[in-house]
Design a protein around this motif. Structure first.
Motif, PDB file in Angstrom:
ATOM      1  N   GLU A 336       0.833  -1.201   0.000  1.00  0.00           N
ATOM      2  CA  GLU A 336       0.000   0.000   0.000  1.00  0.00           C
ATOM      3  C   GLU A 336       0.870   1.254   0.000  1.00  0.00           C
ATOM      4  OE1 GLU A 336      -3.612   2.113   2.564  1.00  0.00           O
ATOM      5  OE2 GLU A 336      -2.782   0.179   3.223  1.00  0.00           O
ATOM      6  N   ALA A 337       1.903   1.264   0.835  1.00  0.00           N
ATOM      7  CA  ALA A 337       2.789   2.433   0.876  1.00  0.00           C
ATOM      8  C   ALA A 337       3.483   2.651  -0.457  1.00  0.00           C
ATOM      9  CB  ALA A 337       3.815   2.260   1.990  1.00  0.00           C
ATOM     10  N   ALA A 338       3.916   1.561  -1.093  1.00  0.00           N
ATOM     11  CA  ALA A 338       4.601   1.672  -2.381  1.00  0.00           C
ATOM     12  C   ALA A 338       3.658   2.171  -3.464  1.00  0.00           C
ATOM     13  CB  ALA A 338       5.197   0.321  -2.774  1.00  0.00           C
ATOM     14  N   ALA A 339       2.427   1.661  -3.470  1.00  0.00           N
ATOM     15  CA  ALA A 339       1.464   2.098  -4.478  1.00  0.00           C
ATOM     16  C   ALA A 339       1.157   3.582  -4.321  1.00  0.00           C
ATOM     17  CB  ALA A 339       0.189   1.274  -4.367  1.00  0.00           C
ATOM     18  N   ARG A 340       1.011   4.028  -3.097  1.00  0.00           N
ATOM     19  CA  ARG A 340       0.738   5.453  -2.876  1.00  0.00           C
ATOM     20  C   ARG A 340       1.950   6.301  -3.277  1.00  0.00           C
ATOM     21  NH1 ARG A 340      -4.126   5.603  -0.756  1.00  0.00           N
ATOM     22  NH2 ARG A 340      -4.832   3.934   0.660  1.00  0.00           N
ATOM     23  N   ARG A 341       3.143   5.809  -2.987  1.00  0.00           N
ATOM     24  CA  ARG A 341       4.338   6.557  -3.392  1.00  0.00           C
ATOM     25  C   ARG A 341       4.449   6.629  -4.907  1.00  0.00           C
ATOM     26  NH1 ARG A 341       9.807   5.600  -0.120  1.00  0.00           N
ATOM     27  NH2 ARG A 341       8.310   6.299   1.460  1.00  0.00           N
ATOM     28  N   ALA A 342       4.025   5.581  -5.587  1.00  0.00           N
ATOM     29  CA  ALA A 342       4.060   5.563  -7.053  1.00  0.00           C
ATOM     30  C   ALA A 342       2.910   6.357  -7.662  1.00  0.00           C
ATOM     31  CB  ALA A 342       4.026   4.122  -7.556  1.00  0.00           C
TER      32      ALA A 342
END
Length: 385
Positions: A336-342
Motif C-alpha cells: 500500500e505504501a509503495a502504491a501510494r508513493r508511485a
C-alpha cells in the motif's frame, strides 16, 4: 460433500508451505507452514502430509500445485527441484489427482510437468494473476461467498502487487488477460515484475547501503544481523506473532530482540543506541523497500501505458498513475505504501478476501482448477500474451 468436489490449492515455496481447501465456493480450510526447505529437503513430503492433516484432506481429492521451491539451493538445478517437489507431493498423497500450473497459465499432468520442468518452475504468480483476470472479467462474479464483487477490469488494466515474506510480484492484468511480459524468474526480475524484497526474510544489508547515525550516514554491516521482519516489528507494522521465520541471532521475536538486531547493522548494540537511533535505522530499511517496490510499479505501469497507446486500446488512460494497484500478501502495508508513493490508486484485496489475500497463489490455483477443463489452456476466455 464428496471427495470429487474437494480441490486443494498448493503454493510450495522454499521458506513457506501454503494450501487452501475448497468445496465448490466454500473455503473449508487453509494453512501456512513456515518450512526452510534447504535445511531439510528430505522432510518436504512429511511437511506436505502434515499440512494435509491440518486441512483434513480425505482420499481422492484434486490438487492444484504451484511452486517456487525449485529455486532452493539444496537443488542443483530448477529441473531437479521441480522433480523433487512433485515427488514429495506424490509421496504425501499417492492416490490423488494432481495438476500442475504452468507459467503460461495451463494446467498439466505430473508427467508433462516433469518432462518440461521449467514450464512449471516459479509459476505461483500466474495462479494469482490468472484467477484475478478471470474473476474480474465478469463484474457480477464474487470473490468469495458473501463478499463484494471484484472490480470490473473491462474498462482498463490493473497491477497485482503481492508482497510476501521474501519477494514481491508486480503483475499487470485486465479482464480475461494476464499482461505480464516475463515468464522465468530472471526475465521477471529484469522487467521488475519480480522484486526480491519482502516483509520478513529480506536481509537488511540487501536493501540499504547506509543508515542514519548521529547526523551522518553510516555504512551498514554486510552481515545477516537483521532482517526486514525486525524493522517492521520495531516500527509496529508486523506483530510479533507474525514473525514467522527464524530470527538471525536465534533471539526472541519481540521488540527488544528486534532492536538489538537492528543496532548491530551499524556494528553497535542496544546499550550503545537509544530508541530514536534504532527507529531511524528501521525507518530507513522500510523506506528503501517501499522505494524499490514503487520503482517497479512505475516501470510496469509505464509499459502498460505504452502498450495501450501502441494498440490504441483504452485511449482514455491518463497516465501511468491512472492504474489501480491491487494489494495482496502478508506485507500488504508495504504494498500500500509503495502504491501510494508511485501515485497509483489502491485496492486492498484483503477487504474482499480476508486472510486468503495472504495465500493468493494457493487460493487462485484451487479456484482456477475448479473453473477449467484439465487440458483447456486458460478457459473462460482468459489469455496471456
Amino acid at each position: 460433500m464428496s471427495a470429487a468436489t474437494i480441490v486443494v490449492g498448493w503454493d510450495i515455496g522454499g521458506a513457506n508451505l501454503k494450501a487452501v481447501r475448497l468445496d465448490g465456493d466454500e473455503v473449508l480450510g487453509f494453512v501456512t507452514r513456515p518450512f526452510e526447505l534447504w535445511r531439510a529437503p528430505d522432510d518436504l513430503a512429511a511437511e506436505i502430509r502434515h499440512a494435509g492433516r491440518e486441512l483434513r484432506i480425505g482420499p481422492n481429492a484434486r490438487h492444484a500445485i504451484t511452486m517456487t521451491a525449485e529455486l532452493a539451493d539444496c537443488y542443483r538445478t530448477k529441473s531437479e527441484g521441480v522433480r523433487a517437489v512433485l515427488a514429495a507431493h506424490a509421496e504425501a498423497f499417492p492416490d490423488d489427482e494432481r495438476r500442475v500450473l504452468e507459467v503460461e497459465g495451463s494446467f498439466v499432468g505430473v508427467e508433462a510437468a516433469i518432462g518440461t520442468p521449467l514450464s512449471v518452475a516459479g509459476a505461483n504468480w500466474m495462479a494469482s494473476a490468472a484467477w484475478l483476470a478471470s474473476e474480474s472479467a465478469s463484474p457480477d462474479t464474487r470473490a468469495s461467498p458473501g463478499s463484494t464483487p471484484l472490480p470490473d477490469r473491462r474498462a482498463g488494466p490493473a497491477i497485482l502487487l503481492d508482497v510476501g515474506s521474501t519477494t514481491t510480484d508486480v503483475i499487470p492484468f485486465e479482464a480475461g488477460r494476464v499482461l505480464a511480459a516475463g515468464r522465468t524468474d530472471p526475465e521477471r526480475l529484469s522487467l521488475r515484475e519480480l522484486v526480491y524484497t519482502g516483509a520478513s526474510r529480506t536481509p537488511l544489508c540487501a536493501v540499504m547501503e547506509t543508515a542514519p547515525f548521529r547526523g551522518a550516514e553510516c555504512p551498514v554491516a554486510a552481515e545477516h544481523f537483521a532482517i526486514a521482519a525486525d524493522a517492521h516489528l520495531w516500527l509496529g507494522d508486523l506483530a510479533p506473532a507474525a514473525y514467522a521465520c527464524p530470527t538471525p541471532d536465534g533471539g526472541p521475536a519481540d521488540r527488544a530482540g528486534a532492536g538489538a538486531r537492528l543496532a548491530r547493522m551499524v556494528c553497535a548494540d542496544a546499550e550503545m543506541l537509544g530508541e530514536a537511533e534504532i527507529s531511524a535505522i528501521a525507518r530507513r530499511a522500510a523506506d528503501r523497500q517501499v522505494d524499490a517496490i514503487a520503482s517497479a510499479l512505475q516501470r510496469v505501469a509505464a509499459r502498460l501505458v505504452e502498450r495501450a497507446r501502441r494498440a490504441s486500446i483504452h485511449p482514455d488512460l491518463p497516465a501511468a498513475n491512472g492504474f489501480p494497484a491491487v494489494i495482496a500478501g502478508s506485507g500488504a502495508w508495504l504494498g500500500e505504501a509503495a502504491a501510494r508513493r508511485a501515485g497509483l490508486n489502491v485496492e486492498l484485496l484483503g477487504e474482499r478476501l480476508g486472510i486468503l489475500a495472504t495465500l493468493l497463489p494457493a487460493y487462485g490455483a484451487a479456484r482456477l482448477l475448479q473453473e477449467r477443463d484439465h487440458e483447456s489452456p486458460l478457459g473462460r476466455g482468459l489469455h496471456v500474451p
